[in-house]
Design a protein around this motif. Structure first.
Motif, PDB file in Angstrom:
ATOM      1  N   ALA A 161       2.038  -0.363   9.248  1.00 19.28           N
ATOM      2  CA  ALA A 161       0.914  -0.393   8.127  1.00 19.28           C
ATOM      3  C   ALA A 161       0.578  -1.833   8.220  1.00 19.28           C
ATOM      4  N   ILE A 162      -0.627  -1.352   7.361  1.00 15.64           N
ATOM      5  CA  ILE A 162      -1.139  -2.920   7.282  1.00 15.64           C
ATOM      6  C   ILE A 162      -1.130  -2.706   5.814  1.00 15.64           C
ATOM      7  N   VAL A 163      -1.537  -4.657   5.193  1.00 14.19           N
ATOM      8  CA  VAL A 163      -1.299  -4.411   3.967  1.00 14.19           C
ATOM      9  C   VAL A 163      -3.258  -5.292   3.119  1.00 14.19           C
ATOM     10  N   VAL A 164      -3.905  -4.137   3.175  1.00 17.96           N
ATOM     11  CA  VAL A 164      -5.242  -4.775   2.559  1.00 17.96           C
ATOM     12  C   VAL A 164      -5.253  -5.540   1.451  1.00 17.96           C
ATOM     13  N   GLY A 165      -5.266  -6.675   0.531  1.00 16.34           N
ATOM     14  CA  GLY A 165      -5.611  -8.352   0.001  1.00 16.34           C
ATOM     15  C   GLY A 165      -4.269  -8.677  -0.322  1.00 16.34           C
ATOM     16  N   ASP A 166      -4.151  -8.863  -1.497  1.00  9.38           N
ATOM     17  CA  ASP A 166      -3.484 -10.499  -1.715  1.00  9.38           C
ATOM     18  C   ASP A 166      -2.186  -9.610  -1.710  1.00  9.38           C
ATOM     19  N   GLY A 167      -1.211 -10.088  -0.489  1.00  9.38           N
ATOM     20  CA  GLY A 167      -0.466  -9.759  -0.276  1.00  9.38           C
ATOM     21  C   GLY A 167       1.151  -9.967  -1.310  1.00  9.38           C
ATOM     22  N   GLU A 168       0.948 -10.808  -2.310  1.00  3.69           N
ATOM     23  CA  GLU A 168       2.475 -11.236  -3.289  1.00  3.69           C
ATOM     24  C   GLU A 168       2.867 -10.316  -3.955  1.00  3.69           C
ATOM     25  N   LYS A 169       2.804  -8.956  -4.366  1.00 11.83           N
ATOM     26  CA  LYS A 169       3.417  -7.896  -4.878  1.00 11.83           C
ATOM     27  C   LYS A 169       3.598  -7.005  -3.808  1.00 11.83           C
ATOM     28  N   VAL A 170       2.678  -6.452  -3.074  1.00 19.13           N
ATOM     29  CA  VAL A 170       2.706  -5.886  -2.125  1.00 19.13           C
ATOM     30  C   VAL A 170       3.972  -6.045  -1.161  1.00 19.13           C
ATOM     31  N   ILE A 171       4.191  -7.135  -0.728  1.00 21.29           N
ATOM     32  CA  ILE A 171       5.339  -7.879   0.149  1.00 21.29           C
ATOM     33  C   ILE A 171       6.319  -7.064  -0.365  1.00 21.29           C
ATOM     34  N   MET A 172       6.785  -7.705  -1.510  1.00 20.91           N
ATOM     35  CA  MET A 172       8.193  -7.206  -2.122  1.00 20.91           C
ATOM     36  C   MET A 172       8.038  -6.334  -2.440  1.00 20.91           C
ATOM     37  N   GLU A 173       7.292  -5.146  -2.789  1.00 16.88           N
ATOM     38  CA  GLU A 173       7.316  -3.729  -2.759  1.00 16.88           C
ATOM     39  C   GLU A 173       7.406  -3.024  -1.612  1.00 16.88           C
ATOM     40  N   MET A 174       6.901  -3.374  -0.947  1.00 12.10           N
ATOM     41  CA  MET A 174       7.227  -2.771   0.425  1.00 12.10           C
ATOM     42  C   MET A 174       9.061  -3.329   0.829  1.00 12.10           C
ATOM     43  N   TRP A 196       5.583   3.442   1.594  1.00  8.72           N
ATOM     44  CA  TRP A 196       4.800   2.853   1.721  1.00  8.72           C
ATOM     45  C   TRP A 196       3.347   3.059   1.019  1.00  8.72           C
ATOM     46  N   SER A 197       2.408   3.676   1.462  1.00 12.34           N
ATOM     47  CA  SER A 197       1.689   4.885   1.091  1.00 12.34           C
ATOM     48  C   SER A 197       0.757   4.745   0.046  1.00 12.34           C
ATOM     49  N   HIS A 198       2.509   4.920  -0.990  1.00 12.68           N
ATOM     50  CA  HIS A 198       1.974   5.293  -2.029  1.00 12.68           C
ATOM     51  C   HIS A 198       1.604   3.377  -3.125  1.00 12.68           C
ATOM     52  N   ILE A 199       2.340   2.650  -1.883  1.00 17.64           N
ATOM     53  CA  ILE A 199       1.829   1.279  -2.992  1.00 17.64           C
ATOM     54  C   ILE A 199       0.827   0.513  -3.071  1.00 17.64           C
ATOM     55  N   GLU A 200      -0.344   0.523  -4.030  1.00 14.34           N
ATOM     56  CA  GLU A 200      -2.209   0.191  -3.594  1.00 14.34           C
ATOM     57  C   GLU A 200      -1.741  -1.084  -2.854  1.00 14.34           C
ATOM     58  N   GLY A 201      -2.953  -1.237  -2.303  1.00 17.58           N
ATOM     59  CA  GLY A 201      -2.975  -2.370  -0.830  1.00 17.58           C
ATOM     60  C   GLY A 201      -1.914  -1.251   0.532  1.00 17.58           C
ATOM     61  N   VAL A 202      -1.537  -0.930   0.528  1.00 15.46           N
ATOM     62  CA  VAL A 202      -0.475  -0.395   1.724  1.00 15.46           C
ATOM     63  C   VAL A 202      -1.731   0.629   2.702  1.00 15.46           C
ATOM     64  N   TYR A 203      -2.184   0.764   4.144  1.00 12.07           N
ATOM     65  CA  TYR A 203      -2.824   1.144   4.723  1.00 12.07           C
ATOM     66  C   TYR A 203      -1.631   1.785   6.013  1.00 12.07           C
ATOM     67  N   ILE A 204      -1.209   3.278   6.152  1.00 11.05           N
ATOM     68  CA  ILE A 204      -0.569   3.717   6.636  1.00 11.05           C
ATOM     69  C   ILE A 204      -1.928   4.596   8.026  1.00 11.05           C
ATOM     70  N   PRO A 205      -2.056   3.869   9.472  1.00  7.74           N
ATOM     71  CA  PRO A 205      -2.941   4.051  10.157  1.00  7.74           C
ATOM     72  C   PRO A 205      -2.317   5.484  10.779  1.00  7.74           C
ATOM     73  N   LEU A 206      -1.323   5.828  10.751  1.00  4.14           N
ATOM     74  CA  LEU A 206      -1.114   7.273  10.938  1.00  4.14           C
ATOM     75  C   LEU A 206      -1.704   8.457  10.391  1.00  4.14           C
ATOM     76  N   VAL A 230      -7.380   3.530   0.924  1.00  2.00           N
ATOM     77  CA  VAL A 230      -6.917   2.051   0.377  1.00  2.00           C
ATOM     78  C   VAL A 230      -7.602   1.100  -0.031  1.00  2.00           C
ATOM     79  N   LYS A 231      -6.365   1.333  -1.747  1.00  2.00           N
ATOM     80  CA  LYS A 231      -7.246   0.440  -2.708  1.00  2.00           C
ATOM     81  C   LYS A 231      -6.976  -0.788  -2.480  1.00  2.00           C
ATOM     82  N   ARG A 232      -7.838  -1.890  -2.632  1.00  2.00           N
ATOM     83  CA  ARG A 232      -6.706  -3.128  -2.504  1.00  2.00           C
ATOM     84  C   ARG A 232      -6.010  -4.028  -3.173  1.00  2.00           C
ATOM     85  N   ALA A 233      -5.022  -4.752  -3.343  1.00  2.00           N
ATOM     86  CA  ALA A 233      -4.091  -5.362  -3.370  1.00  2.00           C
ATOM     87  C   ALA A 233      -4.955  -6.450  -4.721  1.00  2.00           C
TER      88      ALA A 233
END
Length: 834
Positions: A161-174, A196-206, A230-233
């Motif tokens: 998984a790859i996080v695109v954008g600000d990580g503060e909120k995404v990291i806790m959601e993941m 994880w793919s349902h979380i804004e800012g998360v890219y799943i290359p698979l 994939v929308k930037r967080a």
């Protein structure tokens, strides 16, 4: 001696303190009491990684959760890596020294494309397969975040998984999704990736399969119809975003050895070459009150003597002058300097400069980017030559003596006249004199322009390697003049960075190939091996010009098209057209909305603070920080265990910051660069322990001696302990002949008694001492070794003479008398008794 643990290796490496994990403000949790172990991995050396504040923010956020333990891991120094490989020891985290492959999630920070090979080094040392498709349920999830993830395709195959954008909120959601997945019994990994793919800012290359058309252009085919982009967080409210109020204080010499306070995020100046100015929109500021509160808490928890206000353009912060006034009001008397590292010409006023220099003058850099006004208009760098000249005049007039200037070559539409304009501008600026009639110095730095994704110049051509070298040679020749120092980025580094900045998934094979050939630490000039990269490019049949020097059509598919930074492609195209016509775009903070697409004006919008609470300020003068009444103290301390790995300068810094955190008022020297009045006696080499070391400290005011002992010991890292504090003589006592007694214990084997007898019975024992850049010296060890005896077969006790300019250390005695190899000597336990 056999090596079985990392503790056995520490005496053998150059920077052992970088692997201790015992820094002030580290967080260590019992892993048996948490459900998720998260490794924050930085693919560069400790001194670089500990300077990245994003890592500290994530460390703070994750460790606030009671079920999560977050720990750090950095790329290893070459010497440490060799020892780990030869001994079969895996790479470990800092805090618990837990093997990296035993963590649940490993999160890499991707700040720089030329760190990518280091990712593979760290995975290999952890015995984790490179490619996500090769990893099974026994392996951790490997994810990534950081600015490079807005164009993630070149490394997408390596990450789950790859996080695109600000990580503060995404990291806790993941993390919360992982905890729920674990509670359900850790079903198929793909189920978690789907969540994880349902979380804004998360890219799943698979979930995206690459395909290539007849022209070689990549596009992605999504596996799920509702997951096409994939929308930037975006953290919409920075003022209430979590921020570490007790950041970790690194050992050694980190690149940024100061407190860093992020005052705002985002920039809307609109420089057309600047990726950060596009992908971090909109501008979001922290309030003045929040910043003052954070500053107070961080200074109290760290003891830093320097503070840096972080932002893409610090001078654009709406309340920058009142903020600086209040910071100076708080910290001038404590000798804490404040620097503004990203000031823009036009925002650095004489009034701001006066505030900055109150404690001591910090660094000063301005970035004209281009020499001519025409080219500055093309790139939307809305500053004039007059503004540049006035800024330099103000800096020199206020006492700055060295100013750094930053330019780029190869910008779109650049001509030879634009290169000449750089030379003409520098010539004009070097004629500016300070108040004493002396000219200042200019450090001119030049780098090749690298087109980046999600910018108006993402379709532009990067100049060829040959053109880059020729332009730099020309500038170097024409900027040879007194008072000007010229530096440049290696064009080979630039062309390679350009490759990775706009590459696609076909480059993953290239990365592995280059790594296996020996490429690593490519961002370090002494480690960069372009010839190996050329061989790898040839092996993998990668046409570097396809990704770099080719002009892209604005209608062709781009490898990063599925990443929605919320800045629209139509806006980028319109900015490209304006660049071609030399038209300006104004900053939307002070003008109309430019319709870039980021703001929805409901949740996401520009947030600045124009108002602040007025309060009385103390007007400082030079007399305010003059110290008259002071006492000099003699302080005794022990240095044991892992503290033996602190170098002398490191030790001084540790004590100074402990003194500051303890609130002990220290006296400073006078002059432009005041220094704390502290001095250490005969500093020990790295690797030696001591039961009794001394330093002298001059204090302001009246502080009880026992209180100093108690307060200092609360703030020192493990292994350092103060045990005595006495008044020192008013007048310094001249250094007399002295001695020191050491006990040396071999961990494996015994000392050779015959060697010892040979030394004891000899009339003289002359050895040659050779040190780099010094003359070879003759030393008679019989004069310097006052007493030496074996307490037990593996324990040696020696008393060594010490006099000004003439000392000998136990290392030297063991090497010369017992002919021991240096590696064996370093692994022995050496303790100074008195």
């Amino acid at each position: 001696m056999s090596i079985t643990t990392i503790q056995d290796i520490l005496p053998l490496v150059e920077q052992p303190s970088h692997y201790l994990g015992s820094e002030i403000n580290t967080i260590k949790k019992d892993h048996s009491n948490v459900n998720l172990c998260f490794a924050l991995a930085f693919p560069d050396l400790y001194e670089i990684g500990t300077s990245h504040f994003g890592l500290q923010i994530l460390y703070h956020i994750l460790n606030r959760h009671p079920e999560i333990a977050a720990e750090r891991v950095f790329a290893l120094g070459v010497d440490m890596e060799l020892h780990l490989r030869s001994s079969g020891i895996p790479i470990m985290s800092m805090e618990s020294h837990k093997p990296l492959d035993r963590f649940d999630i490993i999160g890499f920070s991707l700040l720089y494309e030329l760190n990518y090979t280091n990712i593979l080094t760290m995975l290999e040392l952890a015995h984790i397969p490179f490619f996500a498709r090769q990893r099974d349920d026994s392996h951790p999830f490997v994810i990534a975040g950081g600015p490079c993830t807005c164009s993630p395709e070149p490394v997408a195959d390596f990450f789950d998984a790859i996080v695109v954008g600000d990580g503060e909120k995404v990291i806790m959601e993941m993390s919360r999704a992982w905890l729920k997945w674990k509670a359900r019994g850790k079903s198929d990994k793909k189920n978690l990736l789907r969540n994880w793919s349902h979380i804004e800012g998360v890219y799943i290359p698979l979930f995206f399969k690459p395909k290539y058309d007849e022209k070689g252009f990549q596009s992605l085919v999504p596996e799920f119809s509702e997951y096409k982009t994939v929308k930037r967080a975006i953290v919409n409210d920075l003022d209430h975003a979590p921020f570490p109020d007790a950041p970790i204080i690194p050992y050694g010499k980190p690149v940024h050895d100061r407190l860093r306070i992020e005052i705002s995020r985002g920039c809307t100046r609109g420089c057309r070459f600047c990726q950060a100015g596009m992908i971090y929109r909109p501008v979001r500021e922290r309030s003045l009150e929040t910043l003052l509160s954070l500053s107070d808490a961080c200074i109290a928890s760290t003891g830093y003597e320097d503070m840096s206000l972080l932002s893409l353009s610090t001078g654009d912060y709406k309340c920058i002058f009142p903020l600086m006034e209040r910071l100076m009001d708080r910290y001038t008397s404590r000798r804490i300097a404040v620097s503004l590292p990203s000031l823009r010409v036009g925002t650095l006023t004489p009034e701001l400069m006066q505030l900055v220099k109150k404690v001591r003058k910090t660094g000063f850099t301005i970035a004209p980017e281009a020499g001519s006004q025409r080219l500055r208009d093309v790139i939307n760098k809305n500053i004039t030559q007059e503004e540049i000249e006035n800024t330099i005049k103000n800096a020199f007039s206020l006492g700055w003596q060295v100013i750094k200037l930053y330019f780029m070559i190869g910008l779109p539409t650049e001509t030879n006249d634009d290169l000449q304009a750089i030379v003409d501008l520098v010539k004009k600026l070097r004629k500016i004199k300070g108040p004493n009639g002396r000219r200042g110095k200019l450090n001119v730095s030049v780098a090749t322009f690298i087109p980046k994704s999600h910018t108006p110049f993402q379709w532009a051509s990067q100049i060829s390697l040959a053109d880059s070298k020729q332009k730099i040679r020309w500038l170097k020749s024409n900027l040879k003049m007194p008072g000007v120092q010229f530096k440049w980025q290696n064009p080979e580094v630039s062309i390679l960075e350009g490759l990775w900045a706009r590459g696609d998934r076909r480059l993953s094979r290239l990365l592995v190939n280059a790594y296996k050939k020996g490429c690593k630490f490519d961002g370090w000039s002494d480690k960069f091996k372009y010839q190996l990269w050329k061989e790898a490019l040839c092996d993998e049949d990668v046409d570097i010009d396809f990704y770099t020097t080719r002009v892209r059509d604005t209608e062709e598919p781009l490898p990063w098209d599925y990443i929605d930074t919320k800045v629209t492609k139509d806006f980028l195209k319109s900015e490209l057209k304006k660049a071609e016509q030399g038209e300006h775009t104004v900053d939307c903070r002070s003008g109309d909305c430019n319709s870039c697409g980021v703001c929805d004006f409901k949740i996401i919008e520009t947030k600045v603070f124009d108002n602040y609470e007025e309060g009385p300020l103390k007007k400082f003068s030079a007399d305010d920080i003059k110290e008259t009444f002071h006492k000099k103290l003699k302080i005794s301390f022990s240095k044991q265990g892992q503290a033996k790995y602190f170098g002398h300068l490191e030790l001084v810094k540790i004590f100074l910051r402990a003194i500051s955190r303890a609130g002990i008022p220290i006296k400073y020297s006078e002059g432009f660069h005041p220094k704390p009045k502290i001095s250490f006696e005969d500093p020990l080499p790295v690797g030696l322990e001591s039961l009794n070391e001394l330093f002298y400290l001059s204090l302001r005011g009246d502080v009880k001696r026992q209180s100093i002992i108690d307060r200092l010991n609360k703030h020192l890292p493990k292994g350092l302990a103060v045990f005595n504090c006495q008044f020192a003589p008013a007048k310094s006592v001249s250094k007399v002949l002295s001695s020191a007694t050491y006990v040396v214990t071999k961990k494996d084997g015994f000392f050779d008694e015959q060697d010892l007898k040979c030394f004891v019975n000899s009339r003289e024992f002359v050895v040659m001492r050779t040190r780099p850049k010094r003359k070879t010296k003759k030393i008679d060890l019989k004069e310097m070794v006052l007493k030496i005896e074996l307490s037990t077969p593996n324990r040696l006790k020696m008393t060594l003479r010490s006099e000004p300019g003439k000392t000998v250390r136990p290392f030297e005695v063991m090497e010369k008398i017992f002919c021991m190899p240096m590696e064996e000597i370093k692994q022995a336990s050496i303790v100074k008794l008195f």
